[in-house]
Design an enzyme around this catalytic site. Sequence first.
Site, PDB file in Angstrom:
ATOM      1  N   GLY A  47       0.859  -1.203   0.000  1.00  0.00           N
ATOM      2  CA  GLY A  47       0.000   0.000   0.000  1.00  0.00           C
ATOM      3  C   GLY A  47       0.881   1.234   0.000  1.00  0.00           C
ATOM      4  O   GLY A  47       0.687   2.160   0.780  1.00  0.00           O
ATOM      5  N   SER A  49       1.754   3.630  -2.376  1.00  0.00           N
ATOM      6  CA  SER A  49       1.739   4.673  -3.409  1.00  0.00           C
ATOM      7  C   SER A  49       1.097   5.989  -3.003  1.00  0.00           C
ATOM      8  O   SER A  49       1.293   7.000  -3.697  1.00  0.00           O
ATOM      9  CB  SER A  49       1.008   4.130  -4.644  1.00  0.00           C
ATOM     10  OG  SER A  49      -0.269   3.646  -4.273  1.00  0.00           O
ATOM     11  N   THR A  50       0.317   6.000  -1.939  1.00  0.00           N
ATOM     12  CA  THR A  50      -0.345   7.244  -1.513  1.00  0.00           C
ATOM     13  C   THR A  50      -0.443   7.248   0.017  1.00  0.00           C
ATOM     14  O   THR A  50      -0.174   6.235   0.668  1.00  0.00           O
ATOM     15  CB  THR A  50      -1.794   7.354  -2.079  1.00  0.00           C
ATOM     16  OG1 THR A  50      -2.528   6.202  -1.683  1.00  0.00           O
ATOM     17  CG2 THR A  50      -1.825   7.465  -3.595  1.00  0.00           C
ATOM     18  N   TYR A 234     -17.142   5.716  12.801  1.00  0.00           N
ATOM     19  CA  TYR A 234     -15.813   5.123  12.616  1.00  0.00           C
ATOM     20  C   TYR A 234     -15.548   3.993  13.629  1.00  0.00           C
ATOM     21  O   TYR A 234     -15.762   2.831  13.315  1.00  0.00           O
ATOM     22  CB  TYR A 234     -14.703   6.201  12.655  1.00  0.00           C
ATOM     23  CG  TYR A 234     -13.434   5.650  12.027  1.00  0.00           C
ATOM     24  CD1 TYR A 234     -13.105   5.914  10.710  1.00  0.00           C
ATOM     25  CD2 TYR A 234     -12.615   4.764  12.738  1.00  0.00           C
ATOM     26  CE1 TYR A 234     -11.985   5.343  10.119  1.00  0.00           C
ATOM     27  CE2 TYR A 234     -11.505   4.186  12.161  1.00  0.00           C
ATOM     28  CZ  TYR A 234     -11.185   4.484  10.854  1.00  0.00           C
ATOM     29  OH  TYR A 234     -10.086   3.906  10.265  1.00  0.00           O
ATOM     30  N   LEU A 272      -6.198  12.307   8.707  1.00  0.00           N
ATOM     31  CA  LEU A 272      -5.615  13.167   7.671  1.00  0.00           C
ATOM     32  C   LEU A 272      -6.339  12.979   6.355  1.00  0.00           C
ATOM     33  O   LEU A 272      -6.953  11.936   6.117  1.00  0.00           O
ATOM     34  CB  LEU A 272      -4.139  12.806   7.483  1.00  0.00           C
ATOM     35  CG  LEU A 272      -3.197  13.421   8.510  1.00  0.00           C
ATOM     36  CD1 LEU A 272      -1.796  12.918   8.312  1.00  0.00           C
ATOM     37  CD2 LEU A 272      -3.209  14.946   8.410  1.00  0.00           C
TER      38      LEU A 272
HETATM   39  P1  NAD Z   1      -4.728   5.658   0.797  1.00  0.00           P
HETATM   40  O1  NAD Z   1      -6.002   5.516   0.053  1.00  0.00           O
HETATM   41  O2  NAD Z   1      -3.980   6.924   0.652  1.00  0.00           O
HETATM   42  O3  NAD Z   1      -3.710   4.463   0.411  1.00  0.00           O
HETATM   43  C1  NAD Z   1      -4.139   3.175   0.140  1.00  0.00           C
HETATM   44  C2  NAD Z   1      -3.028   2.355  -0.500  1.00  0.00           C
HETATM   45  O4  NAD Z   1      -3.525   1.016  -0.697  1.00  0.00           O
HETATM   46  C3  NAD Z   1      -2.580   2.855  -1.882  1.00  0.00           C
HETATM   47  O5  NAD Z   1      -1.186   2.675  -2.026  1.00  0.00           O
HETATM   48  C4  NAD Z   1      -3.309   1.899  -2.860  1.00  0.00           C
HETATM   49  O6  NAD Z   1      -2.672   1.726  -4.119  1.00  0.00           O
HETATM   50  C5  NAD Z   1      -3.237   0.628  -2.040  1.00  0.00           C
HETATM   51  N1  NAD Z   1      -4.236  -0.373  -2.437  1.00  0.00           N
HETATM   52  C6  NAD Z   1      -5.586  -0.307  -2.368  1.00  0.00           C
HETATM   53  N2  NAD Z   1      -6.130  -1.461  -2.828  1.00  0.00           N
HETATM   54  C7  NAD Z   1      -5.095  -2.265  -3.185  1.00  0.00           C
HETATM   55  C8  NAD Z   1      -4.999  -3.581  -3.713  1.00  0.00           C
HETATM   56  N3  NAD Z   1      -6.074  -4.333  -3.936  1.00  0.00           N
HETATM   57  N4  NAD Z   1      -3.764  -4.059  -3.982  1.00  0.00           N
HETATM   58  C9  NAD Z   1      -2.645  -3.325  -3.769  1.00  0.00           C
HETATM   59  N5  NAD Z   1      -2.676  -2.083  -3.234  1.00  0.00           N
HETATM   60  C10 NAD Z   1      -3.885  -1.565  -2.952  1.00  0.00           C
HETATM   61  O7  NAD Z   1      -5.099   5.342   2.316  1.00  0.00           O
HETATM   62  P2  NAD Z   1      -4.538   5.827   3.730  1.00  0.00           P
HETATM   63  O8  NAD Z   1      -5.510   6.794   4.294  1.00  0.00           O
HETATM   64  O9  NAD Z   1      -3.088   6.163   3.681  1.00  0.00           O
HETATM   65  O10 NAD Z   1      -4.750   4.489   4.573  1.00  0.00           O
HETATM   66  C11 NAD Z   1      -3.726   3.565   4.870  1.00  0.00           C
HETATM   67  C12 NAD Z   1      -4.011   2.948   6.231  1.00  0.00           C
HETATM   68  O11 NAD Z   1      -3.956   3.973   7.225  1.00  0.00           O
HETATM   69  C13 NAD Z   1      -5.402   2.311   6.334  1.00  0.00           C
HETATM   70  O12 NAD Z   1      -5.325   1.159   7.149  1.00  0.00           O
HETATM   71  C14 NAD Z   1      -6.200   3.392   7.060  1.00  0.00           C
HETATM   72  O13 NAD Z   1      -7.335   2.888   7.742  1.00  0.00           O
HETATM   73  C15 NAD Z   1      -5.136   3.900   8.015  1.00  0.00           C
HETATM   74  N6  NAD Z   1      -5.395   5.230   8.632  1.00  0.00           N
HETATM   75  C16 NAD Z   1      -5.765   6.297   7.862  1.00  0.00           C
HETATM   76  C17 NAD Z   1      -6.038   7.504   8.502  1.00  0.00           C
HETATM   77  C18 NAD Z   1      -6.466   8.726   7.703  1.00  0.00           C
HETATM   78  O14 NAD Z   1      -6.984   9.670   8.289  1.00  0.00           O
HETATM   79  N7  NAD Z   1      -6.245   8.755   6.402  1.00  0.00           N
HETATM   80  C19 NAD Z   1      -5.896   7.641   9.888  1.00  0.00           C
HETATM   81  C20 NAD Z   1      -5.477   6.549  10.626  1.00  0.00           C
HETATM   82  C21 NAD Z   1      -5.229   5.327   9.989  1.00  0.00           C
END
Ligand code: NAD
Length: 392
Positions: A47, A49-50, A234, A272
């Site tokens: 995961g 890339s973003t 949530y 975020l």
């Molecule tokens: P994001 O959408 O920015 O990143 C998701 C990543 O997963 C990307 O790299 C995407 O390419 C990859 N991905 C999705 N489906 C895929 C698949 N089938 N195969 C391969 N790669 C795949 O998300 P994020 O917000 O950075 O979330 C990442 C983690 O952090 C999650 O567990 C989320 O719950 C957690 N989180 C997020 C926040 C927030 O506020 N954004 C806060 C706390 C925890």
Amino acid sequence: MIIKPKIRGFICTTAHPEGCKVHVNRQIEYARNHRLPKGASKVLVIGASTGYGLASRIAASFGMGADTVGVFLERHASGDRTATAGWYNSAAFEQAARQAGFFAQSINDDAFSDETKQATIDLVKEKLGKVDLIVYSIASPRRTDPKTGITYSSVLKPIGQAYTNKTVNVQTGVVSDITVEPATPEEIEHTVKVMGGEDWALWIDALAKADLLADGVITLAYSYIGPEVTHAIYRDGTIGRAKDDLEHTARILSERLKPYNGRAYVSVNKALVTQSSSAIPIVPLYMSLLFKTMKEKGLHEGCIEQMVRLFSKLYQDGPVPTDEQGRIRLDDWELREDVQQEVAAKWPQVTTETLPELGDLEQYRQDFLHLFGFGFEEVDYDQDVNPDVPLS
Ligand code: NAD
């Protein structure tokens, strides 16, 4: 091609290669300027890339000097469609990492499949050898179980009863009530299947079987708790059940990693703006109030600041600081009493009219545009750019 943002609801269907590069380079700069203790040197980010996964990869290479393999699911440019932001981010990251002398290669495929795990294992075996850090940062709306072939979808719903609260349309700034209907038992189960810990454990087991876990290996996955106002949607909702499962998986994996003197942690991160969090009702309004409060107190952080702070906690001398449930808490500043008291006091007062004064929707919008490579002063968005950026 001249590329402008095309926003549909909570996603942007275009991305700008030059802007994504600026976004990545800013994060690289931050990591370079905040050298971390010598921690991991061979890192796999699933995961990558973003959002938090990308920031983890950047902090690992440019903060700790690590070689990395990244796994993600992104789309290349074709016809009049740009590539996705994660594609451009990864191309920019790999180029910068290699220039700086770090190994960086990626697998762009479905992380949930056995084939992708095998391809990743082959690459890791050939190029990295044993890994000492595995970051699992997938956020996905669906998952196909590799054993049964059944595809599950995740939902963001409350459990038990419908929930009504305020939300904001980020594009128009209009604050209104939203009612989210409760999840069915099946939806709860399916959300856990997608966003719980099952796939994380499958990755660790596959790496163990291939003898790719180094002594002292650490694996991380990310969670969220948040304040009372977001709990129904949530932490007490379907996604919260998946996070409970992820946290339970960390305890199981820690046991399995004992022969390697290893450990699995869940890090509870700050709310975020990422492509995934933008899709959650109510949360963007909370975030716009939170960001204003945290900025006023000098506490505001983005993904890279959080990940640099995570690795500094993880690799400092002495035991890793955790809460009583073994979780690393990066949401400590978000949940600080003075911060939450202010946000809670603003919540009943927030309307379309008062939001510009009480919240920071502008910061939210800017962060959202930045995710797709837009809104950077350094980029001339009227210039023709080639959307077809290679990613090896
Ligand atoms: P994001 O959408 O920015 O990143 C998701 C990543 O997963 C990307 O790299 C995407 O390419 C990859 N991905 C999705 N489906 C895929 C698949 N089938 N195969 C391969 N790669 C795949 O998300 P994020 O917000 O950075 O979330 C990442 C983690 O952090 C999650 O567990 C989320 O719950 C957690 N989180 C997020 C926040 C927030 O506020 N954004 C806060 C706390 C925890």
